[in-house]
Design a protein around this motif. Structure first.
Motif: not given
Length: 479
Positions: A421-439
């Protein structure tokens, strides 16, 4: 290559020469030093004739620039070798029990000669003995040192009390003053000899190679693995396919580039490293100048905008109040710089890279911090703390780990998800909100069951909501 060029750029601004690029401070921050004054007839002699020990004293570790040359310290080339670059032995933090500390030094029976786990045994056989073998000490010097060490063991125990890391450093007595290893020619020559043996093998002395960094063709090349242990010759990820004979051909670098990169690494670990974001991992934030070759401008940016506040002092708990935050400052004042983020785990001799994100502009950090502030205020209302990007980065694993409970396996899963997730934040990519909610939804019962205080349950659920809000707001701004 951006990360390596940044490390080289940092090393270039050190303006070091001689042995300094190969040196580092024994401790990153605070520490205590037990100074052993060796009784030497002539400290300037090529071979030290040591009669014993005159005295021992306790001192604070100093990180002034001139002390690096005096300590003459460099990490050992490996954990199993029986020599060190420097006459320094780390004994760590003391135990609460004085008798236990004595046992660590000489063993429970005092027979440290046979007990290979004792500090005295390691000092003799894995540090000092090689000085005598290589001719830096006169014959019998090590026996004289260890005899007096045993007599003066109580002096070490008495000085080994502060709850800080300790080391023992061997120097020489000169009219009551302590001469550090870097002030003693025999120690300096030994260091130079070992550096040459360690960095440049016999084959590399004759083989002409091209430096991967600057393109220079010459003999006597070393390899990048001497600075960064990202791959080792006996591991599957070694590029030549486990053929140790080809180790010297993997990313060869010349002496000049090695010195710059090595000095850059020392600066990174001292100033731009933090180990509190994710337990067991080190986060490096390495700056690189862009938009010109003005070295003085780069030095101004680094010294005035980064070095004034070390990263380790900024990633703190939510309750701490600080006017400045490290990543927040980079987001506001980092114009003219880009940043390389590295998350690595040190496993014995190897450094395992979990994530590397290069070329992160300050504008992206500013965007992330703005969205984090919006998410925090939407959940907690008008708050004054916890709004910095530093806390956002640190809070992700803290939040997820609470939902993992006591399971080590689940915590590793949460750690890996945090890194991605931190990698996606730093690269400017979309974050896995659905996966996070599921967890969060699937593990809410675990949080309630394994958390003794309801206030902690409530706080963790609110932070999970903050992260959902943050991810959604970031995704709205990402194409």
């Amino acid at each position: 290559m951006g990360f390596l060029h940044a490390a080289e750029q940092l090393g270039s601004m050190e303006q070091s020469n001689g042995l300094e690029p190969y040196l580092m401070f024994p401790f990153g921050k605070e520490g205590k030093i037990i100074m052993v004054y060796l009784d030497v007839a002539d400290p300037n002699a090529d071979v030290l004739d040591i009669q014993g020990i005159k005295k021992m004293e306790l001192a604070d570790h100093k990180d002034a620039s001139e002390m690096k040359l005096k300590y003459l310290y460099r990490k050992k080339a490996g954990s199993n070798i029986k020599w060190g670059f420097s006459p320094i032995h780390f004994i760590g933090r003391p135990k609460k029990n004085t008798e236990k500390n004595r046992e660590l030094l000489i063993g429970d029976t005092g027979n440290w000669v046979e007990n290979t786990k004792t500090h005295f045994n390691k000092i003799r056989n894995r540090l000092l003995q090689d000085y005598e073998k290589e001719g830096a000490f006169a014959e019998g010097s090590v026996d004289n040192i260890m005899t007096d060490m045993e007599v003066k063991v109580e002096a070490i125990v008495e000085n080994w009390v502060s709850n800080e890391p300790h080391l023992i450093i061997f120097g020489a007595d000169k009219d009551g003053e302590f001469l550090y290893p870097g002030e003693i020619p025999a120690f300096v020559y030994y260091f130079q000899k070992k550096i040459k043996q360690s960095l440049i093998g016999k084959k590399s002395m004759k083989l002409r190679q091209r430096c991967t960094m600057c393109g220079k063709v010459d003999t006597g090349m070393t390899t990048l693995s001497k600075v960064f242990k990202f791959s080792t010759a006996d591991k599957v990820n070694f590029l030549p396919g486990l053929d140790k004979k080809l180790a010297g051909s993997t990313f060869p670098i010349c002496t000049d580039c090695f010195e710059k990169i090595s000095a850059g690494r020392e600066r990174i670990e001292r100033l731009y490293s933090n180990s509190s974001v994710i337990p067991g991992l080190h986060m490096w934030v390495i700056p690189e100048a862009v938009g010109g070759e003005d070295d003085e401008h780069f030095k101004y940016l680094i010294v005035n905008k980064m070095d004034q506040q070390k990263i380790g002092e900024s990633l703190t708990t939510l309750g701490d109040i600080r006017e400045e935050r490290y990543l927040s400052r980079l987001a506001r004042e980092g114009q003219g710089l880009i940043f390389h983020f590295l998350f690595l785990e040190k496993i014995k001799a190897q450094e395992l890279v979990h994530l590397m994100v290069e070329d992160v502009p300050p504008e992206r950090l500013a965007f992330l911090e703005a969205k984090w502030k919006e998410a925090m205020t939407s959940v907690f209302g008008d708050v004054s703390s916890g709004l910095a990007l530093d806390w956002a980065v640190k809070s992700l694993y803290i939040t997820l780990s609470k939902y993992a409970g006591q399971s080590k396996g689940d915590r590793i899963v949460m750690r890996d998800f945090t890194i991605r997730t931190l990698g996606k934040m730093l690269r400017g990519e979309r974050l896995p909100v659905a996966t996070f909610k599921g967890i969060i939804v699937s593990r809410a019962a675990c949080l309630v069951y394994e958390t003794p205080k309801w206030d902690d349950v409530k706080k963790n659920m609110l932070y999970a909501q903050v992260w959902v809000e943050f991810m959604q707001r970031v995704n709205e701004g990402v194409a």
